[in-house]
Design a protein around this motif. Structure first.
Motif, mmCIF file in Angstrom:
data_model
loop_
_atom_site.group_PDB
_atom_site.id
_atom_site.type_symbol
_atom_site.label_atom_id
_atom_site.label_comp_id
_atom_site.label_asym_id
_atom_site.label_seq_id
_atom_site.Cartn_x
_atom_site.Cartn_y
_atom_site.Cartn_z
ATOM 1 N N THR A 1 17.075 46.817 37.294
ATOM 2 C CA THR A 1 18.314 47.476 36.864
ATOM 3 C C THR A 1 19.513 46.559 37.058
ATOM 4 O O THR A 1 20.372 46.435 36.176
ATOM 5 N N TYR A 2 19.571 45.897 38.208
ATOM 6 C CA TYR A 2 20.680 44.986 38.486
ATOM 7 C C TYR A 2 20.672 43.768 37.566
ATOM 8 O O TYR A 2 21.721 43.194 37.261
ATOM 9 N N GLU A 3 19.500 43.368 37.123
ATOM 10 C CA GLU A 3 19.387 42.163 36.301
ATOM 11 C C GLU A 3 19.644 42.429 34.819
ATOM 12 O O GLU A 3 19.812 41.480 34.052
ATOM 13 N N ARG A 4 19.687 43.689 34.402
ATOM 14 C CA ARG A 4 19.892 44.002 32.991
ATOM 15 C C ARG A 4 21.273 43.548 32.538
ATOM 16 O O ARG A 4 22.281 43.840 33.179
ATOM 17 N N ARG A 5 21.328 42.847 31.398
ATOM 18 C CA ARG A 5 22.588 42.320 30.901
ATOM 19 C C ARG A 5 23.549 43.431 30.473
ATOM 20 O O ARG A 5 24.768 43.264 30.553
ATOM 21 N N ASP A 6 23.001 44.571 30.011
ATOM 22 C CA ASP A 6 23.886 45.646 29.576
ATOM 23 C C ASP A 6 24.721 46.189 30.727
ATOM 24 O O ASP A 6 25.866 46.599 30.533
ATOM 25 N N ASN A 7 24.184 46.159 31.949
ATOM 26 C CA ASN A 7 24.961 46.617 33.107
ATOM 27 C C ASN A 7 26.172 45.731 33.357
ATOM 28 O O ASN A 7 27.248 46.217 33.728
ATOM 29 N N HIS A 8 26.018 44.444 33.155
ATOM 30 C CA HIS A 8 27.144 43.517 33.342
ATOM 31 C C HIS A 8 28.235 43.773 32.295
ATOM 32 O O HIS A 8 29.427 43.724 32.604
ATOM 33 N N ILE A 9 27.805 44.030 31.073
ATOM 34 C CA ILE A 9 28.778 44.319 30.016
ATOM 35 C C ILE A 9 29.522 45.616 30.300
ATOM 36 O O ILE A 9 30.747 45.700 30.127
ATOM 37 N N ILE A 10 28.790 46.625 30.756
ATOM 38 C CA ILE A 10 29.412 47.918 31.075
ATOM 39 C C ILE A 10 30.460 47.767 32.170
ATOM 40 O O ILE A 10 31.557 48.331 32.092
ATOM 41 N N ARG A 11 30.151 46.987 33.213
ATOM 42 C CA ARG A 11 31.120 46.757 34.279
ATOM 43 C C ARG A 11 32.330 45.973 33.753
ATOM 44 O O ARG A 11 33.476 46.228 34.142
ATOM 45 N N ALA A 12 32.074 45.028 32.851
ATOM 46 C CA ALA A 12 33.168 44.232 32.285
ATOM 47 C C ALA A 12 34.099 45.098 31.441
ATOM 48 O O ALA A 12 35.321 44.917 31.461
ATOM 49 N N VAL A 13 33.535 46.062 30.698
ATOM 50 C CA VAL A 13 34.351 46.981 29.903
ATOM 51 C C VAL A 13 35.237 47.827 30.815
ATOM 52 O O VAL A 13 36.425 48.040 30.535
ATOM 53 N N SER A 14 34.678 48.294 31.912
ATOM 54 C CA SER A 14 35.450 49.074 32.874
ATOM 55 C C SER A 14 36.595 48.234 33.454
ATOM 56 O O SER A 14 37.726 48.712 33.575
ATOM 57 N N ALA A 15 36.287 46.973 33.779
ATOM 58 C CA ALA A 15 37.320 46.077 34.316
ATOM 59 C C ALA A 15 38.407 45.821 33.279
ATOM 60 O O ALA A 15 39.602 45.771 33.610
ATOM 61 N N LEU A 16 38.001 45.666 32.022
ATOM 62 C CA LEU A 16 38.964 45.432 30.938
ATOM 63 C C LEU A 16 39.914 46.615 30.796
ATOM 64 O O LEU A 16 41.133 46.440 30.666
ATOM 65 N N ASP A 17 39.373 47.815 30.834
ATOM 66 C CA ASP A 17 40.206 49.015 30.738
ATOM 67 C C ASP A 17 41.198 49.099 31.895
ATOM 68 O O ASP A 17 42.360 49.470 31.707
ATOM 69 N N GLN A 18 40.734 48.747 33.091
ATOM 70 C CA GLN A 18 41.610 48.766 34.267
ATOM 71 C C GLN A 18 42.718 47.724 34.152
ATOM 72 O O GLN A 18 43.878 47.987 34.490
ATOM 73 N N LEU A 19 42.367 46.544 33.654
ATOM 74 C CA LEU A 19 43.366 45.486 33.474
ATOM 75 C C LEU A 19 44.422 45.910 32.456
ATOM 76 O O LEU A 19 45.617 45.661 32.648
ATOM 77 N N ASP A 20 43.983 46.543 31.370
ATOM 78 C CA ASP A 20 44.933 47.030 30.360
ATOM 79 C C ASP A 20 45.878 48.071 30.957
ATOM 80 O O ASP A 20 47.087 48.043 30.720
ATOM 81 N N GLU A 21 45.317 48.975 31.742
ATOM 82 C CA GLU A 21 46.123 50.038 32.345
ATOM 83 C C GLU A 21 47.149 49.465 33.330
ATOM 84 O O GLU A 21 48.327 49.836 33.299
ATOM 85 N N VAL A 22 46.692 48.551 34.183
ATOM 86 C CA VAL A 22 47.603 47.955 35.175
ATOM 87 C C VAL A 22 48.686 47.142 34.490
ATOM 88 O O VAL A 22 49.866 47.215 34.855
ATOM 89 N N PHE A 23 48.291 46.364 33.471
ATOM 90 C CA PHE A 23 49.275 45.544 32.746
ATOM 91 C C PHE A 23 50.335 46.425 32.098
ATOM 92 O O PHE A 23 51.532 46.134 32.183
ATOM 93 N N ASN A 24 49.909 47.501 31.437
ATOM 94 C CA ASN A 24 50.867 48.382 30.755
ATOM 95 C C ASN A 24 51.830 49.050 31.738
ATOM 96 O O ASN A 24 53.027 49.166 31.457
ATOM 97 N N LEU A 25 51.304 49.470 32.886
ATOM 98 C CA LEU A 25 52.164 50.086 33.907
ATOM 99 C C LEU A 25 53.158 49.068 34.468
ATOM 100 O O LEU A 25 54.341 49.381 34.663
ATOM 101 N N LEU A 26 52.678 47.856 34.708
ATOM 102 C CA LEU A 26 53.541 46.812 35.252
ATOM 103 C C LEU A 26 54.616 46.422 34.243
ATOM 104 O O LEU A 26 55.794 46.277 34.600
ATOM 105 N N PHE A 27 54.216 46.289 32.974
ATOM 106 C CA PHE A 27 55.199 45.936 31.945
ATOM 107 C C PHE A 27 56.279 47.006 31.820
ATOM 108 O O PHE A 27 57.459 46.700 31.650
#
Length: 264
Positions: free
Chosen positions: A22-48
């Protein structure tokens, strides 16, 4: 007892193997990256939002004439006080001579208040942080783009890597996504509207994330649902080929999709 211990050891070993897989599946890494991307967008927009509201006390006219958040942060971060908004200073950042002259004029006629050096220093520090966050956000998006093209080339070509990655994240795993019928793929991202439909009997959603797809966006309002349905059908096929066949059929799918949507 010996047999029971052997069975216990086997169960533990099998569980460890499954967890590792489960940890080695590439789709899990992409899913975590999407979550991080959403968080970065949210933080950037609030900061701006905080930066622009703070700096607007000094130069309120700037934000109205600078459409790019990145450019706004660069101008404030590098030029600072509105008294320094000379055309030549602006042009070194904003490669548009006419826009630079307009901003210079706005700065001279601004109704904003005087800003203290300590206040400006904090704002410029936040601008630097905001630009750093934007850089990390772009790097995260580039990572998702590469990983999606490697994992699901046909699906990514048809959906777009970011839309495809967000669909994967909503599904929760690649295994769940490939088992979804086209009708479910069509409304991924519209879960709230679907629940509202089931609860109140309101109109069911015609699309979710696919609303952001160029083909759906440029379609006539009365055709958007039909285009989304055709697109979802092709995406379902692309997923299965990526998972089971590993063949490149993206051009064939795109051609067929173009013909069917053109007939509408």
């Amino acid at each position: 007892m010996a047999n029971l211990e052997k069975l216990r050891s086997k169960f533990i070993a099998d569980t460890k193997t499954k967890v590792k897989e489960t940890y080695e599946r590439r789709d899990n890494h992409i899913i975590r990256a999407v979550s991080a991307l959403d968080q970065l967008d949210e933080v950037f927009n609030l900061l701006f939002e905080q930066i622009s509201e703070w700096y607007a006390m000094h130069f309120p006219e700037l934000e109205k004439d600078v459409n790019s958040n990145d450019m706004y942060l660069r101008l404030v971060g590098e030029i600072g006080l509105r008294e320094n908004f000379a055309a030549e200073n602006i042009s070194s950042i904003y490669k548009n001579a006419d826009a630079a002259k307009k901003l210079e004029k706005l700065a001279k006629e601004s109704i904003g208040s005087v800003m203290q050096a300590a206040d400006l220093a904090r704002i410029q520090a936040l601008c630097k942080l905001g630009l750093s966050l934007k850089g990390e956000r772009d790097a995260e998006a580039a990572y998702i783009d590469t990983e999606m093209k490697n994992l699901l080339p046909n699906f990514s070509k048809l959906a777009g890597t970011l839309i495809g990655a967000k669909m994967l994240a909503i599904a929760g795993s690649l295994n769940r996504l490939i088992k979804m019928p086209a009708s479910t793929i069509q409304i991924l991202g519209a879960e709230k509207a679907l629940f509202q439909h089931l609860k109140t009997g309101s109109k069911p959603p015609k699309y979710g994330l696919l609303y952001q797809h160029p083909l759906v966006k440029k379609s006539r309002p009365d055709h958007k649902g039909k285009v989304a349905r055709i697109l979802a059908s092709k995406l379902s096929l692309a997923l299965k080929v990526d998972y089971f066949g590993k063949r490149d059929i993206s051009e064939e799918l795109e051609k067929d999709l173009a013909e069917k949507t053109k007939n509408l």
